[in-house]
Motif scaffolding. Structure first.
Motif, short mmCIF file in Angstrom:
data_model
loop_
_atom_site.label_atom_id
_atom_site.label_comp_id
_atom_site.label_asym_id
_atom_site.label_seq_id
_atom_site.Cartn_x
_atom_site.Cartn_y
_atom_site.Cartn_z
N PHE A 8 -90.32 56.93 -4.82
CA PHE A 8 -89.85 58.43 -4.75
C PHE A 8 -90.69 59.12 -3.93
O PHE A 8 -90.18 60.00 -3.14
N TYR A 10 -89.90 51.19 -11.12
CA TYR A 10 -88.98 51.36 -10.18
C TYR A 10 -89.03 50.87 -8.66
O TYR A 10 -90.29 51.16 -8.27
N TYR A 48 -78.40 59.57 -5.57
CA TYR A 48 -78.88 58.28 -5.60
C TYR A 48 -79.34 57.95 -7.07
O TYR A 48 -79.33 58.51 -8.04
N LYS A 49 -79.79 56.63 -7.29
CA LYS A 49 -80.27 56.09 -8.53
C LYS A 49 -81.24 55.18 -8.33
O LYS A 49 -81.53 54.49 -7.36
N SER A 50 -82.25 55.13 -9.42
CA SER A 50 -83.01 54.17 -9.38
C SER A 50 -83.12 53.48 -10.62
O SER A 50 -83.22 54.02 -11.51
N ASN A 66 -83.21 54.30 -16.30
CA ASN A 66 -82.64 54.63 -15.20
C ASN A 66 -82.49 56.05 -14.53
O ASN A 66 -82.33 57.14 -15.67
N SER A 106 -86.54 50.49 -6.24
CA SER A 106 -85.90 50.92 -5.14
C SER A 106 -85.02 52.18 -5.44
O SER A 106 -85.19 52.43 -6.53
N ILE A 107 -84.57 52.67 -4.15
CA ILE A 107 -83.79 53.90 -4.57
C ILE A 107 -82.39 53.63 -3.86
O ILE A 107 -82.38 53.09 -2.59
N ASP A 108 -81.45 53.56 -4.49
CA ASP A 108 -79.99 53.16 -3.91
C ASP A 108 -78.85 54.26 -4.09
O ASP A 108 -78.59 54.92 -5.04
#
Length: 311
Positions: free
Chosen positions: A153, A196, A187-189, A169, A198-200
């Motif tokens: 983040f 955590y 986005y979500k992680s 999540n 990655s950020i997708d």
């Protein structure tokens, strides 16, 4: 035989009396409970002549946090507590920044973490400041001193309106380097092995239908996502939409309709921990309040519309 019947009916009465839902703590704050038409929440107490938005509650609904911005001032998080059957007056949260500002609080479904966005200076002076997400952990005597969320983040200069599901999540608004604010999306992680990683960016069903896509509230069980964006097919500057998670696939977002959405800006949705009420901000550039509405009716109507549209 008649006595047995009377006794049986009396036991049934006691059973159903015990099952009767007790009054919500929220009615102790605002007795003017809404149905399918939104009402201002906490009129004169929470919603005032200032600019209020983004409210969140502890699971027991005995503590709440929201954002208030006074004229010509910065955003600030306020809090209220239910003590001996009465709600305290709103006051700035104890973790209020002494430099920079805070906004958009969110309490995790299990109540152990309070997230919020802040422009306060980072503890590590080598890292650039921005709009980062911070968090506090629930302790015996209140909330811990807030800390910034670290990588992945920290790599983003802006992350706002973070909400969390029961499994940990996280869902939030951000963008890639060089994106304009109107092009930021959801986005979500995913929490994997307690981390955590990655950020997708969420898929096209969520992010391909408008501008200023932001402020996603995720259901605790991740069964739906409520968020806001501006669309030429909408009612105003920004409308609230809901998308349902059907077997791992998100549906096309549905506009919550003209009772919720107006020619003004509707944004920053959240749902009470008991699932009964939807909260959101409605306003214009310099003024606005927090509204609430019966969410169960809205959710049922949206699910019905989803079924009709599929056929």
């Amino acid at each position: 035989m008649k006595a047995v019947k009377v006794t049986f009916l009396f036991l049934l009465f006691l059973l159903f009396s015990c099952k009767k839902e007790s009054p919500s703590n929220l009615t102790l704050l605002d007795a003017n409970t809404p149905t399918d038409t939104p009402l201002i929440f906490g009129n004169g107490i929470i919603s005032t002549n200032n600019y209020e938005f983004a409210v969140t509650f502890t699971p027991e609904m005995d503590e709440l946090y929201f954002t208030r911005r006074k004229p010509n001032a910065d955003n600030e998080i306020y809090t209220m507590k239910l003590v001996d059957g009465k709600w305290s007056n709103p006051e700035p949260a104890l973790f209020t920044a002494t430099e920079g500002w805070d906004f958009e609080p969110h309490i995790s479904p299990n109540g152990d973490t309070l997230y919020f966005g802040s422009t306060r200076p980072l503890p590590d002076a080598t890292k650039s400041n921005g709009l980062h997400q911070w968090y506090s952990k629930k302790e015996v005597n209140g909330w811990s001193s807030p800390l910034p969320m670290e990588n992945p983040f920290m790599d983003r200069s802006v992350i706002m309106y973070l909400t969390s599901s029961e499994n940990g999540n996280l869902y939030f608004t951000t963008g890639e380097k060089g994106d304009k604010p109107e092009d930021w999306v959801i986005y979500k992680s995913v929490l994997e092995d307690g981390q955590y990683k990655s950020i997708d960016r969420m898929g096209q069903k969520i992010n391909a239908t408008g501008k200023w896509i932001a402020h996603s509230y995720i259901a605790p069980d991740e069964s739906y996502l409520i968020y806001d964006f501006k669309s030429d097919l909408g009612f105003g500057d920004s409308d609230l939409y809901i998308s349902f998670n059907k077997n791992g696939e998100w549906t096309v977002p549905l506009n919550l309709g003209p009772k919720i959405n107006t020619e003004k800006t509707e944004m920053t949705p959240s749902v009470s921990p008991d699932g009964n009420f939807l909260f959101f901000h409605r306003g214009s550039k310099d003024d606005g309040n927090i509204y609430w509405v019966d969410f169960k009716q809205i959710k049922a109507r949206m699910e019905k519309n989803l079924t009709v549209n599929k056929h």
